[in-house]
Write a protein that holds these residues in place. Structure first.
Motif, mmCIF file in Angstrom:
data_model
loop_
_atom_site.group_PDB
_atom_site.id
_atom_site.type_symbol
_atom_site.label_atom_id
_atom_site.label_comp_id
_atom_site.label_asym_id
_atom_site.label_seq_id
_atom_site.Cartn_x
_atom_site.Cartn_y
_atom_site.Cartn_z
ATOM 1 N N THR A 59 -64.267 39.779 50.878
ATOM 2 C CA THR A 59 -62.858 39.824 50.457
ATOM 3 C C THR A 59 -61.977 38.832 51.193
ATOM 4 O O THR A 59 -60.792 38.693 50.870
ATOM 5 N N TYR A 60 -62.540 38.131 52.194
ATOM 6 C CA TYR A 60 -61.775 37.204 53.029
ATOM 7 C C TYR A 60 -60.686 37.926 53.810
ATOM 8 O O TYR A 60 -59.639 37.350 54.117
ATOM 9 N N LYS A 61 -60.950 39.180 54.134
ATOM 10 C CA LYS A 61 -60.036 39.926 54.990
ATOM 11 C C LYS A 61 -60.675 40.048 56.367
ATOM 12 O O LYS A 61 -61.901 40.116 56.492
ATOM 13 N N SER A 62 -59.858 40.112 57.409
ATOM 14 C CA SER A 62 -60.391 40.257 58.759
ATOM 15 C C SER A 62 -60.965 41.655 58.946
ATOM 16 O O SER A 62 -60.618 42.591 58.210
ATOM 17 N N VAL A 63 -61.848 41.791 59.918
ATOM 18 C CA VAL A 63 -62.461 43.088 60.203
ATOM 19 C C VAL A 63 -61.395 44.116 60.555
ATOM 20 O O VAL A 63 -61.447 45.266 60.089
ATOM 21 N N ASP A 64 -60.412 43.704 61.363
ATOM 22 C CA ASP A 64 -59.373 44.668 61.734
ATOM 23 C C ASP A 64 -58.533 45.088 60.532
ATOM 24 O O ASP A 64 -58.094 46.235 60.435
ATOM 25 N N GLN A 65 -58.347 44.182 59.563
ATOM 26 C CA GLN A 65 -57.605 44.536 58.356
ATOM 27 C C GLN A 65 -58.382 45.557 57.521
ATOM 28 O O GLN A 65 -57.805 46.519 56.996
ATOM 29 N N ILE A 66 -59.691 45.363 57.411
ATOM 30 C CA ILE A 66 -60.538 46.318 56.677
ATOM 31 C C ILE A 66 -60.471 47.691 57.341
ATOM 32 O O ILE A 66 -60.339 48.728 56.673
ATOM 33 N N ILE A 67 -60.534 47.715 58.662
ATOM 34 C CA ILE A 67 -60.492 48.987 59.390
ATOM 35 C C ILE A 67 -59.146 49.677 59.200
ATOM 36 O O ILE A 67 -59.079 50.882 58.943
ATOM 37 N N ILE A 68 -58.054 48.915 59.275
ATOM 38 C CA ILE A 68 -56.719 49.494 59.094
ATOM 39 C C ILE A 68 -56.574 50.087 57.693
ATOM 40 O O ILE A 68 -56.020 51.172 57.508
ATOM 41 N N GLU A 69 -57.089 49.383 56.686
ATOM 42 C CA GLU A 69 -56.929 49.820 55.297
ATOM 43 C C GLU A 69 -57.838 50.988 54.932
ATOM 44 O O GLU A 69 -57.437 51.885 54.188
ATOM 45 N N GLU A 70 -59.084 50.979 55.436
ATOM 46 C CA GLU A 70 -60.051 51.962 54.956
ATOM 47 C C GLU A 70 -60.542 52.943 56.027
ATOM 48 O O GLU A 70 -60.941 54.061 55.700
ATOM 49 N N PHE A 71 -60.543 52.517 57.280
ATOM 50 C CA PHE A 71 -61.060 53.376 58.345
ATOM 51 C C PHE A 71 -60.117 53.382 59.547
ATOM 52 O O PHE A 71 -60.512 53.024 60.669
ATOM 53 N N PRO A 72 -58.855 53.760 59.342
ATOM 54 C CA PRO A 72 -57.866 53.672 60.431
ATOM 55 C C PRO A 72 -58.223 54.516 61.654
ATOM 56 O O PRO A 72 -57.787 54.206 62.769
ATOM 57 N N HIS A 73 -59.061 55.552 61.456
ATOM 58 C CA HIS A 73 -59.442 56.410 62.587
ATOM 59 C C HIS A 73 -60.393 55.697 63.555
ATOM 60 O O HIS A 73 -60.673 56.224 64.636
ATOM 61 N N PHE A 74 -60.871 54.496 63.182
ATOM 62 C CA PHE A 74 -61.763 53.752 64.066
ATOM 63 C C PHE A 74 -61.074 52.536 64.694
ATOM 64 O O PHE A 74 -61.739 51.675 65.264
ATOM 65 N N ILE A 75 -59.747 52.455 64.598
ATOM 66 C CA ILE A 75 -59.046 51.270 65.076
ATOM 67 C C ILE A 75 -59.239 51.064 66.579
ATOM 68 O O ILE A 75 -59.283 49.923 67.058
#
Length: 668
Positions: A177-193
């Motif tokens: 998706t050309y999104k950063s790993v931290d962006q993916i985590i914020i959008e889909e897995f915020p509990h793992f930030i």
């Protein structure tokens, strides 16, 4: 007879400068295609976007274009056709060959990943890689990540950490998706930030592990192919110069990475045609980017947009319903599906008292359709989520109606097939330590520590698959080493894939029989694997094809051999895309379920849910039923009153008939 003049617009387009009289073609394209299809099939230079509505003959149009290009004098090998499944590519080339002649079989056709694999094998030197690399499927990738996850020491009993599947999804989505790993985590897995640094570390170790051991996953294939095509290197330019026309199927399902690969394919010549339907873009959860198809005209200046709107599948009543559903989309290409088919009843919207009454209605209606001569195989029940069909499955069983539910485990994801493929991977790439780890753990008495010890010996050369077994140190009383040396001897020889699999199965069978209680049923899968291997000349090509385009069904998923030639289809809507049935039921069409509650807030997500509804209703040829239970049970609230899907709010009595189970009209 009208004549068309083709002009060479640059020295690099590969166009044939000559007059083409329709009479010179052996196929009467103009009479066999409708006007929009003919315009698309006869298109030549430049970029084209074909918006192909559901059931409008998209495949037919592509097949005729392939034939016409070849009849026009273009080298079949200079045409590249990319699809999402090998089956789709094979079907198009087969149909084109039947339509014209054997020249069509020489067109370069395949999936994005199979194309990338062949490109990497051929130009490995220019890419700085070894050509004998091994491809990891998703399960293999997750196993590697799990090994690194364990070795890194980041897992704690006191604090939750992402499992292997979640880690793989985060890393893969970031690339596609050309999104950063931290962006993916914020959008889909915020509990793992708070675990971001550790996830980065595992991601880096994963890349390092693959490069060290000559392993490539699906994402790597696309990345290396993209980078090569965009590199401008002599090797890249040589390849691109050999391709005159690029055709992409189902463009609405491409992700950012695939769109960039396509951009690379057009970096030298701009003769590209992408075909798709914005209204059927439903795979964002896999990374598909809806904007790829919407922004294509901007990204490729001079794009000609052609709309295919004549539908050959459904009645006009069903198409009117579908058109109204899609009218509410916030962003779309304006099109109106129509058909010359006559007759057909209006779609039915049925409200049931509860889940059980909904199931009773569907069972009764299926039995009635069956009595009217509609085969069970021509009836489908579709749903937004798999668990919506659980109650219906019980009622179907009671009524003795055979059915198949789609969404089971894939053939190559079954444990016993992964076991055998691990052996075969090692015979090709002896440094594939994840496969070694899987194999070693099959042996009785070998745990994770023992496996790591043996892998260390393989890594430092104390044990070697390449050396003569007799020259390696035998450890008396240590059964596992003796067994491994026997295995080394079995697979060292240069053999066909079928012979290798046969030898592997000789070794594996005692382990297989001891591990699986239902080994007799699983044995059918092993027989199937052997038959598949017999069709290949090299184990590398066999493994590549299994990784890139695996068979879907496992014998163990099917249960006993189906004694019924006729069965009902139960399927999620995502799995039903591209298929069609005489009669279709769409169940649980209520707000909070369809659209789902989590996708009802963001406009982009809500639009995709609308497209999902559009896909569901356009699967029906003659009869369409939508149903929902008026009362649903919630664990916290108990039984609550439901509300029909907001997508039905604009449906008026002229578009559908609405009934309660007792026949009371709803739409008045």
């Amino acid at each position: 007879m009208k004549k068309y003049t083709l002009k060479r617009i640059s020295g690099q387009t590969g166009s044939i400068s000559q007059q083409l009289d329709e009479a010179r073609f052996t196929i009467n394209y103009k009479n066999l295609l409708n006007p929009a299809q003919f315009e698309a099939a006869s298109a030549l230079d430049g970029p084209y976007l074909i918006i192909a509505g559901a059931g409008t003959g998209k495949t037919r149009t592509l097949v005729y274009r392939l034939a016409r290009l070849i009849e026009s004098g273009y080298d079949p090998k200079s045409i590249l056709l990319l699809t999402f499944t090998r089956k789709a590519a094979k079907e198009m080339l087969t149909r084109a060959t039947q339509l014209l002649d054997h020249r069509c079989s020489h067109v370069n056709g395949g999936t994005f990943h199979s194309f990338a694999n062949l490109l990497m094998r051929k130009y490995a030197g220019a890419m700085g890689i070894q050509s004998n690399f091994t491809i990891l499927d998703q399960g293999d990738s997750e196993d590697v990540i799990n090994l690194l996850r364990t070795q890194s020491g980041v897992v704690s009993k006191d604090k939750r950490f992402p499992n292997k599947s979640t880690l793989f999804r985060i890393l893969s989505l970031s690339l596609n998706t050309y999104k950063s790993v931290d962006q993916i985590i914020i959008e889909e897995f915020p509990h793992f930030i708070n675990e971001l640094d550790k996830i980065f570390t595992i991601g880096e170790k994963y890349i390092e592990y693959k490069r060290k051991n000559n392993l490539f996953d699906y994402d790597d294939l696309l990345i290396f192919a993209r980078d090569f095509l965009l590199s401008g290197s002599p090797a890249s330019r040589s390849f691109l110069d050999s391709i005159n026309f690029v055709m992409i199927d189902e463009y609405q399902d491409t992700n950012k990475l695939q769109a960039e690969l396509v951009r690379g394919l057009t970096s030298l010549k701009k003769n590209i045609m992408v075909v798709g339907d914005d209204a059927q873009s439903i795979y964002s959860f896999r990374g598909a980017n809806f904007q790829n198809i919407m922004e294509f005209p901007e990204q490729y200046p001079g794009t000609k947009v052609i709309l295919l709107e004549e539908n050959y599948r459904s009645t006009q009543n069903i198409l009117n319903f579908a058109n109204r559903i899609y009218e509410g989309a916030s962003e779309k290409f304006d099109k109106e599906l129509f058909t010359h088919r006559t007759g057909g009843s209006s779609p039915l919207i049925v409200a049931a008292i509860n889940d059980k009454m909904q199931s009773h209605f569907i069972v009764d209606q299926i039995l009635e359709l069956r009595e009217q001569g509609v085969s069970l195989t021509d009836i489908a029940v579709l749903f937004r989520s798999s668990y919506f069909s659980f109650d219906l499955e019980l009622e179907l069983t009671k009524a003795n109606i055979p059915y198949v539910k789609f969404g089971g485990m894939k053939f190559v994801e079954t444990a016993h097939i992964k076991d055998v493929l691990a052996f075969l991977r090692i015979s090709v790439n002896s440094t594939d330590y994840v496969s070694w780890y899987r194999i070693l753990l099959l042996h009785e008495g070998v745990g994770p520590r023992s496996a790591e010890k043996i892998i260390a010996e393989l890594n430092n050369g104390a044990l070697s698959i390449e050396r003569e077994p007799e020259r390696q140190k035998m450890r008396h009383g240590d059964t596992i080493y003796n067994l491994l040396l026997m295995f080394f001897k079995l697979i060292r020889t240069q053999e066909t894939p079928e012979q290798k699999v046969d030898h592997i199965l000789q070794y594996y069978y005692p382990l297989f029989k001891a591990k699986y209680d239902d080994y007799n049923k699983r044995l059918k899968d092993l027989e199937f694997l052997t038959n598949m291997a017999s069709q290949y000349q090299s184990p590398e090509s066999f493994l590549s094809d299994l990784a890139i385009e695996p068979p879907v069904d496992s014998v163990t998923d099917m249960g006993d051999e189906d004694k019924n030639d006729e069965y009902l289809t139960l399927s999620t809507i995502h799995s039903a895309k591209g298929l069609e049935w005489h009669s279709v039921f769409v169940i649980h069409v209520l707000d909070g379920h369809f659209p789902s509650s989590r996708n009802g807030e963001k406009l982009e997500a809500l639009d995709e849910e609308r497209r999902l509804m559009y896909v569901a209703v356009t699967r029906a040829k003659n009869n369409l039923y939508l149903s929902y239970p008026m009362n649903i049970y919630d664990r916290e609230s108990g039984t609550t009153l439901s509300k029909p899907s907001r997508f039905l709010e604009t449906i008026t009595p002229d578009l559908a008939e609405g009934y309660l189970i007792d026949g009371t009209s709803l739409l008045e």
